[in-house]
Design an enzyme around this catalytic site. Structure first.
Site, PDB file in Angstrom:
ATOM      1  N   ASN A 150       0.984  -1.105  -0.258  1.00  0.00           N
ATOM      2  CA  ASN A 150       0.150  -0.073  -0.230  1.00  0.00           C
ATOM      3  C   ASN A 150       1.071   0.833  -0.112  1.00  0.00           C
ATOM      4  O   ASN A 150       1.842   1.030   1.085  1.00  0.00           O
ATOM      5  CB  ASN A 150      -0.902  -0.162   1.119  1.00  0.00           C
TER       6      ASN A 150
ATOM      7  N   ALA B 211       0.664   4.292   0.003  1.00  0.00           N
ATOM      8  CA  ALA B 211       0.334   4.803   1.793  1.00  0.00           C
ATOM      9  C   ALA B 211       0.977   4.428   3.475  1.00  0.00           C
ATOM     10  O   ALA B 211       0.839   5.295   4.002  1.00  0.00           O
ATOM     11  CB  ALA B 211      -0.927   5.398   1.917  1.00  0.00           C
ATOM     12  N   CYS B 212       1.988   3.277   3.559  1.00  0.00           N
ATOM     13  CA  CYS B 212       1.892   2.492   3.947  1.00  0.00           C
ATOM     14  C   CYS B 212       3.902   3.018   4.046  1.00  0.00           C
ATOM     15  O   CYS B 212       4.551   2.778   3.956  1.00  0.00           O
ATOM     16  CB  CYS B 212       1.763   1.024   4.662  1.00  0.00           C
ATOM     17  N   SER B 213       4.245   3.098   5.639  1.00  0.00           N
ATOM     18  CA  SER B 213       5.564   4.067   5.830  1.00  0.00           C
ATOM     19  C   SER B 213       6.373   2.131   5.858  1.00  0.00           C
ATOM     20  O   SER B 213       6.941   2.730   4.913  1.00  0.00           O
ATOM     21  CB  SER B 213       5.862   3.847   6.646  1.00  0.00           C
TER      22      SER B 213
END
Length: 119
Positions: free
Chosen positions: A6, A8-10
């Site tokens: 994803n 958006a996932c760090s």
């Protein structure tokens, strides 16, 4: 090697950075857009050596709506969990890296990503 991410996932971004730094040859799969089928989830679970509840993000709003915390975690409920992951891909833990040797890891730490690279 494939990595389910994803963007958006760090943790996903960190895993990609490490793979790039190591010059790894990999394919990115944005699993929220290119949703894995139930068969693909089963394959990844076999490769991970885990059960579906082991890779479920139970704190997500969707998990709470489905009442996942109350679902049984046994063989009789396995298909139900896999269906939920396929229908609600946001619930899948990330990133998942499939290694060259046919195994997979949940690459949430640098050590796990390096483990996948060494396989």
């Amino acid at each position: 090697m494939e990595i389910w991410i994803n963007p958006a996932c760090s943790k996903c971004r960190s895993a990609i950075s490490l793979l790039d730094a190591e010059g790894a040859d990999y394919t990115v799969r944005r699993y929220l857009e290119d949703v894995p089928s139930e068969a693909e989830i089963k394959d990844v679970l076999d490769r991970l050596g885990l059960e579906p509840w082991d890779i479920t993000r139970t704190q997500e709003a969707e998990a709470k709506e489905l009442g996942l915390k109350d679902w049984p975690r046994d063989e009789t409920a396995r298909e139900r969990w896999i269906t939920a992951l396929s229908e609600h891909p946001r619930l899948i833990q990330r990133p998942i890296i499939t290694a060259e040797d046919g195994t997979a890891v949940v690459g949430r730490t640098e050590e796990a990503v390096r483990d996948a690279l060494s396989r």
